[in-house]
Motif scaffolding. Sequence first.
Motif, short mmCIF file in Angstrom:
data_model
loop_
_atom_site.label_atom_id
_atom_site.label_comp_id
_atom_site.label_asym_id
_atom_site.label_seq_id
_atom_site.Cartn_x
_atom_site.Cartn_y
_atom_site.Cartn_z
N ARG A 199 -11.69 12.00 3.36
CA ARG A 199 -11.91 11.67 1.95
C ARG A 199 -11.61 12.87 1.06
O ARG A 199 -11.09 12.71 -0.05
N LYS A 202 -8.00 12.82 0.67
CA LYS A 202 -7.62 11.73 -0.24
C LYS A 202 -7.77 12.19 -1.70
O LYS A 202 -6.86 11.99 -2.53
N ASP A 207 -1.75 11.07 1.01
CA ASP A 207 -1.70 9.62 1.24
C ASP A 207 -1.10 9.23 2.59
O ASP A 207 -0.97 8.04 2.88
N TYR A 253 -13.03 4.36 -3.11
CA TYR A 253 -12.21 4.62 -1.92
C TYR A 253 -11.51 3.36 -1.45
O TYR A 253 -10.34 3.37 -1.11
N ALA A 326 -9.44 6.65 6.75
CA ALA A 326 -8.12 6.81 6.11
C ALA A 326 -7.57 5.45 5.68
O ALA A 326 -7.04 5.29 4.58
N CYS A 329 -9.20 3.99 2.60
CA CYS A 329 -8.78 4.49 1.29
C CYS A 329 -7.26 4.43 1.13
O CYS A 329 -6.68 5.12 0.29
N MET A 331 -4.61 5.14 3.08
CA MET A 331 -3.63 6.09 3.62
C MET A 331 -2.79 5.42 4.70
O MET A 331 -3.25 4.52 5.40
N ALA A 387 0.14 5.81 -1.50
CA ALA A 387 -0.99 4.96 -1.11
C ALA A 387 -0.96 3.62 -1.84
O ALA A 387 -0.73 3.57 -3.05
#
Length: 390
Positions: A199, A202, A207, A253, A326, A329, A331, A387
Amino acid sequence: MVTQQLARRVPLIGHESVLPETSNYLMSDGQHMTTGQTCPSNFVWLTGVNGPPSSLLQSVTRAHYRRMERKQLQNGRAGLRALASGGGSMCLEQTVSGDETPYPYEMIEESAEFLLSRTKLRPKIGVICGSGLGPLAEQLEDRDIFPYETIPNFPVSTVAGHAGRMVIGTLDGVPVMCMQGRFHSYEGYPLWKCAMPVRVMKLMGVDQLLVTNAAGGINREFNIGDIMIIKDHINMQGFAGDSPLRGRNDERYGPRFPAMNNAYDKTLRQKTLELVKDLGLQDVVREGVYVMLGGPTYETVAELNLLRVVGVDAVGMSTVPEVVVARHCGMRVFAFSLITNMCIVEYDTEAKASHTEVIETATMRQKDLQKLARLIIKIMSEDGYVAGDE
Ligand SMILES: O=P(O)(O)O[C@@H]1C[C@H](O)[C@@H](CO)O1
């Protein structure tokens, strides 16, 4: 500064329910309490050793409380929250489940801002190095290095083969941030904490994430030193009700119920499989399913037999929490396991799995791993994923 002095000078003396002699207590929310008032039930008192450190305590501001709380969390003594102070005492609320509560957005932001303000680079690709795979980070150029203990709110690495540093630099001109060492649940960290650096990445703008680990080979066609591109995972701890996303969901997120099919990006896997020939690695690169167990024990023969039946190719003790966070959020993820040992599936043998073997194999395979990591980072950067692109 003040909090450090407090931590040294005031031992824990026990539980009280009524505020002791001193008359005026400053609450962490800015309210005052007076002598005789009853504190909430879950709290403990700290009292000065050599006379009341009253001026010290009275100068404790809300910011200091917060810093102290974080120190407690980092030291693994989570659950002490400054509630009130005054005269010679300080009241700390005991939040027994404190360590189960993921850090609020603001604390992750604080870690991200700390790093961003100390590097000129703005990486969009993150890398997590598994056991013995940290030398990948030595490949970066123009490096800014941050030992975990210097980054606000970060846990610390306690396992051999995990240096415990965030390294930000460039690889073939591409800015990358690289965790030289990760956190495992067997170290005592809850899953959300194992994955909290994702996070932080992020919020710094990352991304795409390359996750690596050392794993034991279950698939009988594998050999020690093979590299398994992870095409899927089995979240065994998820079966048991634990998840890095357990608890209140923060929509900033991602959604409450994130999908986890296609967790390992298909395009990246295909491109990598096509290009490993150019590195001469086509005979050692495989694809397979990874399972994370909690560790720190290696598996019993019966456990390994069970895992094979359900389609597992390699077993380890990490990666899944980081990948789940990941993907939550947005990625894009690529992951590979270095098969550092073949799992022992016979009863009649003196052989044993060992971390020494894990580190030795990783050391032996460094060069090829570095070549592969460079290739994946090149593919990621040329693809220019943003992302949410999927
Ligand atoms: O951090 P990773 O998953 O690469 O490390 C593996 C799992 C255990 O931490 C350790 C066991 O040898 O290696």
